[in-house]
Design an enzyme around this catalytic site. Structure first.
Site, PDB file in Angstrom:
ATOM      1  N   HIS A  23      -4.225  41.251  82.614  1.00 22.14           N
ATOM      2  CA  HIS A  23      -4.514  42.645  82.263  1.00 22.14           C
ATOM      3  C   HIS A  23      -5.278  43.300  83.414  1.00 22.14           C
ATOM      4  O   HIS A  23      -6.398  43.781  83.222  1.00 22.14           O
ATOM      5  CB  HIS A  23      -5.359  42.759  80.977  1.00 22.14           C
ATOM      6  CG  HIS A  23      -4.573  42.592  79.708  1.00 22.14           C
ATOM      7  ND1 HIS A  23      -5.158  42.189  78.528  1.00 22.14           N
ATOM      8  CD2 HIS A  23      -3.262  42.783  79.427  1.00 22.14           C
ATOM      9  CE1 HIS A  23      -4.233  42.136  77.580  1.00 22.14           C
ATOM     10  NE2 HIS A  23      -3.076  42.488  78.099  1.00 22.14           N
ATOM     11  N   HIS A  79       8.004  42.209  71.996  1.00 22.09           N
ATOM     12  CA  HIS A  79       6.839  42.996  72.430  1.00 22.09           C
ATOM     13  C   HIS A  79       7.168  43.545  73.818  1.00 22.09           C
ATOM     14  O   HIS A  79       7.769  42.850  74.633  1.00 22.09           O
ATOM     15  CB  HIS A  79       5.654  42.023  72.467  1.00 22.09           C
ATOM     16  CG  HIS A  79       4.364  42.529  73.000  1.00 22.09           C
ATOM     17  ND1 HIS A  79       3.924  43.819  72.839  1.00 22.09           N
ATOM     18  CD2 HIS A  79       3.369  41.877  73.672  1.00 22.09           C
ATOM     19  CE1 HIS A  79       2.727  43.938  73.399  1.00 22.09           C
ATOM     20  NE2 HIS A  79       2.373  42.781  73.914  1.00 22.09           N
ATOM     21  N   GLU A  81       5.092  44.571  76.282  1.00 16.88           N
ATOM     22  CA  GLU A  81       4.137  44.471  77.393  1.00 16.88           C
ATOM     23  C   GLU A  81       4.767  43.717  78.570  1.00 16.88           C
ATOM     24  O   GLU A  81       5.585  42.812  78.387  1.00 16.88           O
ATOM     25  CB  GLU A  81       2.827  43.800  76.939  1.00 16.88           C
ATOM     26  CG  GLU A  81       1.696  44.040  77.928  1.00 16.88           C
ATOM     27  CD  GLU A  81       0.299  43.770  77.360  1.00 16.88           C
ATOM     28  OE1 GLU A  81       0.181  43.217  76.245  1.00 16.88           O
ATOM     29  OE2 GLU A  81      -0.676  44.110  78.066  1.00 16.88           O
ATOM     30  N   ASP A  83       4.111  41.480  80.677  1.00 15.78           N
ATOM     31  CA  ASP A  83       4.099  40.036  80.919  1.00 15.78           C
ATOM     32  C   ASP A  83       5.279  39.345  80.234  1.00 15.78           C
ATOM     33  O   ASP A  83       5.599  38.208  80.578  1.00 15.78           O
ATOM     34  CB  ASP A  83       2.768  39.393  80.503  1.00 15.78           C
ATOM     35  CG  ASP A  83       2.295  39.797  79.126  1.00 15.78           C
ATOM     36  OD1 ASP A  83       2.557  40.936  78.702  1.00 15.78           O
ATOM     37  OD2 ASP A  83       1.635  38.979  78.463  1.00 15.78           O
ATOM     38  N   HIS A 146      -0.507  42.748  69.171  1.00 12.56           N
ATOM     39  CA  HIS A 146      -1.604  43.660  69.378  1.00 12.56           C
ATOM     40  C   HIS A 146      -1.171  45.037  69.914  1.00 12.56           C
ATOM     41  O   HIS A 146      -2.027  45.842  70.307  1.00 12.56           O
ATOM     42  CB  HIS A 146      -2.616  43.019  70.350  1.00 12.56           C
ATOM     43  CG  HIS A 146      -2.076  42.871  71.748  1.00 12.56           C
ATOM     44  ND1 HIS A 146      -2.697  43.429  72.834  1.00 12.56           N
ATOM     45  CD2 HIS A 146      -0.964  42.295  72.238  1.00 12.56           C
ATOM     46  CE1 HIS A 146      -2.020  43.167  73.934  1.00 12.56           C
ATOM     47  NE2 HIS A 146      -0.963  42.484  73.604  1.00 12.56           N
ATOM     48  N   ASP A 165       2.497  37.160  71.182  1.00 14.36           N
ATOM     49  CA  ASP A 165       1.112  36.945  71.625  1.00 14.36           C
ATOM     50  C   ASP A 165       0.256  36.225  70.574  1.00 14.36           C
ATOM     51  O   ASP A 165      -0.659  35.466  70.930  1.00 14.36           O
ATOM     52  CB  ASP A 165       0.450  38.285  71.947  1.00 14.36           C
ATOM     53  CG  ASP A 165       0.879  38.858  73.297  1.00 14.36           C
ATOM     54  OD1 ASP A 165       1.260  38.072  74.191  1.00 14.36           O
ATOM     55  OD2 ASP A 165       0.828  40.078  73.462  1.00 14.36           O
ATOM     56  N   TYR A 193      -9.120  33.943  73.493  1.00 11.16           N
ATOM     57  CA  TYR A 193      -7.996  34.880  73.347  1.00 11.16           C
ATOM     58  C   TYR A 193      -8.202  35.764  72.125  1.00 11.16           C
ATOM     59  O   TYR A 193      -8.058  36.987  72.180  1.00 11.16           O
ATOM     60  CB  TYR A 193      -6.708  34.056  73.221  1.00 11.16           C
ATOM     61  CG  TYR A 193      -5.425  34.826  73.342  1.00 11.16           C
ATOM     62  CD1 TYR A 193      -4.793  34.954  74.566  1.00 11.16           C
ATOM     63  CD2 TYR A 193      -4.820  35.395  72.234  1.00 11.16           C
ATOM     64  CE1 TYR A 193      -3.596  35.646  74.683  1.00 11.16           C
ATOM     65  CE2 TYR A 193      -3.627  36.079  72.333  1.00 11.16           C
ATOM     66  CZ  TYR A 193      -3.016  36.198  73.566  1.00 11.16           C
ATOM     67  OH  TYR A 193      -1.825  36.879  73.676  1.00 11.16           O
ATOM     68  N   HIS A 226       2.479  32.689  75.043  1.00 11.62           N
ATOM     69  CA  HIS A 226       1.571  32.161  76.075  1.00 11.62           C
ATOM     70  C   HIS A 226       1.058  30.796  75.618  1.00 11.62           C
ATOM     71  O   HIS A 226       0.692  30.627  74.452  1.00 11.62           O
ATOM     72  CB  HIS A 226       0.338  33.051  76.263  1.00 11.62           C
ATOM     73  CG  HIS A 226       0.630  34.441  76.732  1.00 11.62           C
ATOM     74  ND1 HIS A 226       1.064  34.723  78.005  1.00 11.62           N
ATOM     75  CD2 HIS A 226       0.534  35.632  76.106  1.00 11.62           C
ATOM     76  CE1 HIS A 226       1.216  36.032  78.134  1.00 11.62           C
ATOM     77  NE2 HIS A 226       0.904  36.613  76.995  1.00 11.62           N
TER      78      HIS A 226
HETATM   79 FE1  FEO Z   1       0.606  41.671  74.876  1.00  7.31          FE
HETATM   80 FE2  FEO Z   1       1.282  38.741  76.344  1.00  7.31          FE
HETATM   81  O1  FEO Z   1       1.398  40.571  76.120  1.00  7.31           O
END
Ligand code: FEO
Length: 394
Positions: A23, A79, A81, A83, A146, A165, A193, A226
């Site tokens: 991030h 998701h 995002e 990543d 999230h 996530d 996390y 992750h």
């Molecule tokens: Fe919210 Fe692993 O991205």
């Protein structure tokens, strides 16, 4: 390299050993991370999520080398995002028109990030896709876990939940499964996390877990996006999330401070001594927030039942490291925790009242008026700090 997960499901993601910040510079990743992508090969071949953009070419090249790229029938983007979606532009450049299944909010985030009009297929909670051989994908929206676009994908027939996530950790390991890694390392990364990313959404975590458990479907494995996959007793991480979402705290107090000439440090140490005298069972942790990783500080705040914040008065305010960590704390919306403040001053003493004001705004229950000490703490001032500690837990 492709790794077998379960049945006809393989891991095809990327382990990012050298990642130290995530991030931007917001989240320290002492143990690296991974971007978990999965391929399900039944009558239909499906890719679940992807990897961060710097690894996009390597990722898609690997899919090609494994003979997966040409076979793909569609992609699931749980998701948006970057990543996880960062490899979509490369993937869809080489497989144009491939359907991308995501939530309606997922279309917004993916279009907003990549400005492409891909072949989006919108799904919502309860929708399912038959992928043959008695298997199907069932989608469960998980808004604000999230991001607004977040969802889980359940592989019926394998009892496997792709949770994105949720239930993940920033933890690089060649050992794909939870039972194969160091348990202390694993749980340290899990709680960090949750504390740093999911705390503000705890009420939603509680409701979403109840909703998923009420479905009564078997869950034999949880595969997040992750870190490691929960294979042994997979619901243990769900149970932990339920506890963490319930205004979690331990018999622990965190003392956070910054100091210019060590006066406020001496007060912090005095308070720690007082707490330990009055309540020996209480674990006290003391952090100079200008010198400690801020995500580790936040994790200790998450685990604590109370915090004490210290700063000398500077320019009628507080030191910037304290201001920064208090801004993080405010945004995370901790609940059910107590607080007080302390600090040294010379000619004016705005620091402690300001700290108390910020702690109150962050939702902490303020106990007492804190401790202000004029100039350098002498033995009496250090004893007053001990007394503050004793009274705080008294
Ligand atoms: Fe919210 Fe692993 O991205």
């Amino acid at each position: 390299m492709r790794r077998k997960v379960k049945g006809n499901v393989d891991w095809v993601g990327k382990i990012d050993w050298e990642l130290k910040k995530f991030h931007g510079s917001e989240y320290s990743t002492h143990r690296g991370s991974s971007y978990n992508s999965y391929v399900v090969q039944e009558a239909k071949t499906v890719l679940i999520d992807g990897v961060w953009a710097p690894f996009a070419k390597e990722f898609v090249d690997n899919l090609e080398a494994e003979g997966i790229l040409a076979k793909l029938d569609f992609v699931v983007a749980n998701h948006g995002e970057v990543d996880h979606s960062g490899s979509l532009p490369e993937l869809l450049r080489r497989r144009p028109g491939l359907p991308v299944y995501c939530t309606a909010k997922g279309v917004q985030s993916l279009k907003g990030l990549y400005h492409e009009d891909w072949n989006f297929q919108v799904v919502k909670t309860g929708d399912s896709l038959d992928i043959g051989n008695g298997k199907s994908l069932v989608f469960v929206e998980a808004p604000m876990l999230h991001w607004p676009d977040s969802m889980f994908t359940y592989l019926a027939g394998e009892a496997l939940l792709f949770s994105n996530d949720a239930f993940g950790q920033h933890y690089a390991s060649e050992r794909l499964f939870n039972d194969l890694v160091d348990q202390d390392e694993l749980w340290a990364e899990c709680v960090k996390y949750y504390a740093n990313i999911l705390t503000p959404f705890s009420a939603l975590v509680t409701r979403k877990i109840a909703e998923v458990l009420a479905l009564g479907v078997p869950v034999e494995m949880i595969a997040p996006s992750h870190g490691i996959i929960w294979r042994k007793d997979p619901l243990q991480i769900v149970t932990k999330y339920q506890a963490w979402a319930a205004d979690y705290q331990e018999d622990r107090i965190a003392i956070l401070y910054d100091s210019m000439w060590d006066g406020t440090r001496k007060l912090a140490e005095g308070i720690a001594q007082g707490i330990s005298q009055a309540s020996p069972s209480t674990k006290v942790v003391v952090h100079n927030v200008a010198k400690t990783d801020k995500n580790d500080v936040i994790t200790d705040v998450f685990r604590s039942k109370a915090i004490l914040a210290g700063s000398p008065t500077v320019n009628r305010g507080i030191l910037n490291a304290m201001a920064g960590i208090l801004e993080e704390i405010r945004g995370l919306k901790f609940k059910g925790k107590a607080a007080s403040a302390f600090g040294c001053h010379g000619w004016s003493a705005e620091g402690v009242p300001l700290l108390l004001e910020e702690l109150a705004k962050a939702g902490f229950e303020i106990r007492g008026e804190g401790l202000k000490v004029l100039w350098e703490p002498d033995a009496a001032a250090v004893e007053a700090a001990r007394e503050l500690g004793r009274k705080f837990v008294g």
